[in-house]
Design a protein around this motif. Structure first.
Motif, PDB file in Angstrom:
ATOM      1  N   VAL A 232      57.706 143.596  -4.775  1.00 57.90           N
ATOM      2  CA  VAL A 232      57.225 143.338  -6.126  1.00 57.90           C
ATOM      3  C   VAL A 232      58.154 142.315  -6.777  1.00 57.90           C
ATOM      4  CG1 VAL A 232      56.926 144.335  -8.431  1.00 57.90           C
ATOM      5  CG2 VAL A 232      56.158 145.599  -6.406  1.00 57.90           C
ATOM      6  N   GLY A 234      58.510 138.732  -9.813  1.00 54.27           N
ATOM      7  CA  GLY A 234      57.989 137.963 -10.924  1.00 54.27           C
ATOM      8  C   GLY A 234      58.906 136.797 -11.243  1.00 54.27           C
ATOM      9  N   LEU A 266      55.310 136.032  -2.512  1.00 48.61           N
ATOM     10  CA  LEU A 266      55.373 136.020  -3.971  1.00 48.61           C
ATOM     11  C   LEU A 266      55.311 134.593  -4.493  1.00 48.61           C
ATOM     12  CD1 LEU A 266      58.199 138.638  -4.683  1.00 48.61           C
ATOM     13  CD2 LEU A 266      55.728 138.991  -4.810  1.00 48.61           C
ATOM     14  N   LYS A 269      51.833 133.433  -4.566  1.00 48.05           N
ATOM     15  CA  LYS A 269      51.032 134.084  -5.597  1.00 48.05           C
ATOM     16  C   LYS A 269      51.364 133.580  -7.004  1.00 48.05           C
ATOM     17  CE  LYS A 269      49.509 138.422  -3.634  1.00 48.05           C
ATOM     18  NZ  LYS A 269      49.225 139.825  -3.999  1.00 48.05           N
ATOM     19  N   LEU A 270      52.599 133.131  -7.198  1.00 52.29           N
ATOM     20  CA  LEU A 270      53.035 132.754  -8.538  1.00 52.29           C
ATOM     21  C   LEU A 270      52.981 131.257  -8.805  1.00 52.29           C
ATOM     22  CD1 LEU A 270      56.052 135.227  -8.835  1.00 52.29           C
ATOM     23  CD2 LEU A 270      53.884 135.346 -10.084  1.00 52.29           C
ATOM     24  N   THR A 332      53.927 138.341 -15.289  1.00 55.46           N
ATOM     25  CA  THR A 332      53.983 137.616 -14.014  1.00 55.46           C
ATOM     26  C   THR A 332      54.222 138.531 -12.821  1.00 55.46           C
ATOM     27  OG1 THR A 332      56.391 137.189 -14.076  1.00 55.46           O
ATOM     28  CG2 THR A 332      54.946 135.633 -15.235  1.00 55.46           C
ATOM     29  N   THR A 334      53.871 140.721  -9.708  1.00 58.27           N
ATOM     30  CA  THR A 334      52.850 140.786  -8.658  1.00 58.27           C
ATOM     31  C   THR A 334      53.455 141.423  -7.418  1.00 58.27           C
ATOM     32  OG1 THR A 334      51.190 139.501  -7.435  1.00 58.27           O
ATOM     33  CG2 THR A 334      53.370 138.503  -7.668  1.00 58.27           C
ATOM     34  N   SER A 335      52.627 141.689  -6.428  1.00 63.56           N
ATOM     35  CA  SER A 335      53.091 142.383  -5.227  1.00 63.56           C
ATOM     36  C   SER A 335      52.528 141.735  -3.974  1.00 63.56           C
ATOM     37  CB  SER A 335      52.675 143.860  -5.281  1.00 63.56           C
ATOM     38  OG  SER A 335      52.988 144.521  -4.067  1.00 63.56           O
TER      39      SER A 335
END
Length: 399
Positions: A232, A234, A266, A269-270, A332, A334-335
């Motif tokens: 997890v 951010g 991550l 995803k970010l 922000t 996310t996993s």
């Protein structure tokens, strides 16, 4: 002289080979993958989607080349309760492998921040024991790719020592089954070649070992665990967490562990937030998953049980709280998807092998995570080495 064949050169196989070679035994170590530069180990990942993504490598030294260098004792009390006391073996290998926590100079701002905020929220936090030489280590975030400075203990060190003592290493050779004649072990075979031996030790891992056993008429492959984990994370601007020593701290809950961890997933995803790798910080949540998997000849089946999902959710909630306290923008967070890095349990002690790690076929032994009776829920390398050292000394005295 009796001939020994070790199949697989990871933590288990390399350790057994070294112990036997030190005693002057005739040892041949056979590895499916190539002999590669340690810094190039990431090129030999053989990840598989089996319900969770399973991470593993095939090369001389195996997955030890891409571990985070974590050195925690796992399953010690459980093994002791069934008659396997590893205390002396742990003590000796911890000295040999240089196990210790890293100095403060090797803790980056991201890890320090996570530790501080976790403690302020009341969570038990400690430095992670490592088999990393801090004198040669320059934190770069590449532990799980293959250390560019060879500062981390890997089973390649034991392979090289075994060779110095006279062992032979054969790479790029996948062993497919055991040779059995008149009910007795005679060696192993690859697709096009046979290797004769008086004693064979399988160390092909939680997936490879049961497949070889099954092809040889020994029932194995059930009760697969993988130590399921998610990361997890951010955004925390310009923290440069991606260059820190990964998993350099340990946060322990009752049935879940958390550890600082950067994941490229991550990052992907970010990207919608227009950030760089250096702006992302994360925590790994790892559980001892239930043995809900099966290894078949051409596939692996593994699913997360309701209890697994509950524990991952619990750990993720704690991770989110710590990261938010550290200053991460909660919008922000996310996993990653669920993944697994420690397949095992598929040739467990008491089910497929006995306390000496021997199968029902005399002189056929197993030394890898497949022998674990349950998921450790934590890095297993130290325990695999301890079990393999115990086996190597037993075989050295018996043969």
């Amino acid at each position: 002289m009796k001939k020994f064949i070790i199949v697989g050169s990871g933590a288990g196989g390399a350790t057994v080979a070294r112990e036997l070679a030190k005693k002057g035994k005739n040892v041949t170590l056979i590895e499916k993958g190539p002999y590669t530069k340690i810094k190039d180990a990431f090129k030999h990942y053989e990840n598989a989607e089996v319900g969770v993504e399973l991470l593993k490598t095939s090369c001389v030294g195996g997955t030890t080349l891409v571990t985070a260098g974590n050195a925690v004792r796992t399953c010690q009390e459980q093994l002791k309760n069934i008659g396997i006391d590893l205390e002396d073996h742990f003590k000796e290998i911890e000295i040999e492998m240089g196990v210790s926590t890293l100095p403060d100079s090797h803790f980056g701002p991201g890890t320090k921040l996570i530790m501080d905020k976790a403690e302020s929220l009341g969570f038990k936090t400690q430095k992670m024991p490592k088999f990393i030489n801090h004198e040669t280590c320059k934190p770069c975030g590449k532990c799980t790719f293959g250390c560019p400075r060879d500062s981390k203990w890997t089973s390649r060190k034991y392979v090289d020592e075994a060779v110095d003592f006279g062992a032979k290493v054969i790479d790029n050779t996948a062993i497919t089954e055991i040779i059995i004649k008149n009910g007795e072990l005679r060696g192993v075979k690859s697709k096009d070649k046979e290797f004769l031996a008086d004693c064979v030790v399988l160390s092909a891992g939680g997936i490879g070992t049961p497949r070889i056993l099954n092809r040889s008429g020994i029932d194995a492959g059930n009760n697969l665990f993988v130590d399921t984990f998610v990361t997890v994370g951010g955004i925390l601007g310009k923290i440069d967490f991606n260059t820190e020593v990964t998993m350099n701290a340990l946060i322990t809950l009752d049935d879940v562990i958390l550890s600082p961890h950067y994941s490229g997933i991550l990052n992907n995803k970010l990207m919608k937030f227009n950030v760089s790798k250096g702006d992302i910080i994360g925590l790994m949540i790892k559980i001892a998953d239930e043995p809900s998997g099966t290894v078949l000849e051409n596939s692996v089946k593994k699913y997360s049980t309701s209890n697994d999902v509950s524990l991952l959710a619990k750990g993720s909630a704690v991770a989110g709280a710590i990261l938010t306290e550290a200053g991460v923008d909660p919008t922000t967070l996310t996993s990653t998807p669920a993944r697994g890095a420690h397949p095992g349990g598929t040739a467990a002690i008491g089910q497929v092998i006995d306390k000496n790690l021997e199968t029902e076929l005399s002189n056929l032994f197993v030394a890898d995570a497949s022998v674990f009776p349950k998921a450790p829920g934590a890095p297993p390398v130290l325990t695999i080495v301890a079990l393999a050292r115990r086996l190597g000394k037993y075989l050295g005295n018996e043969f």
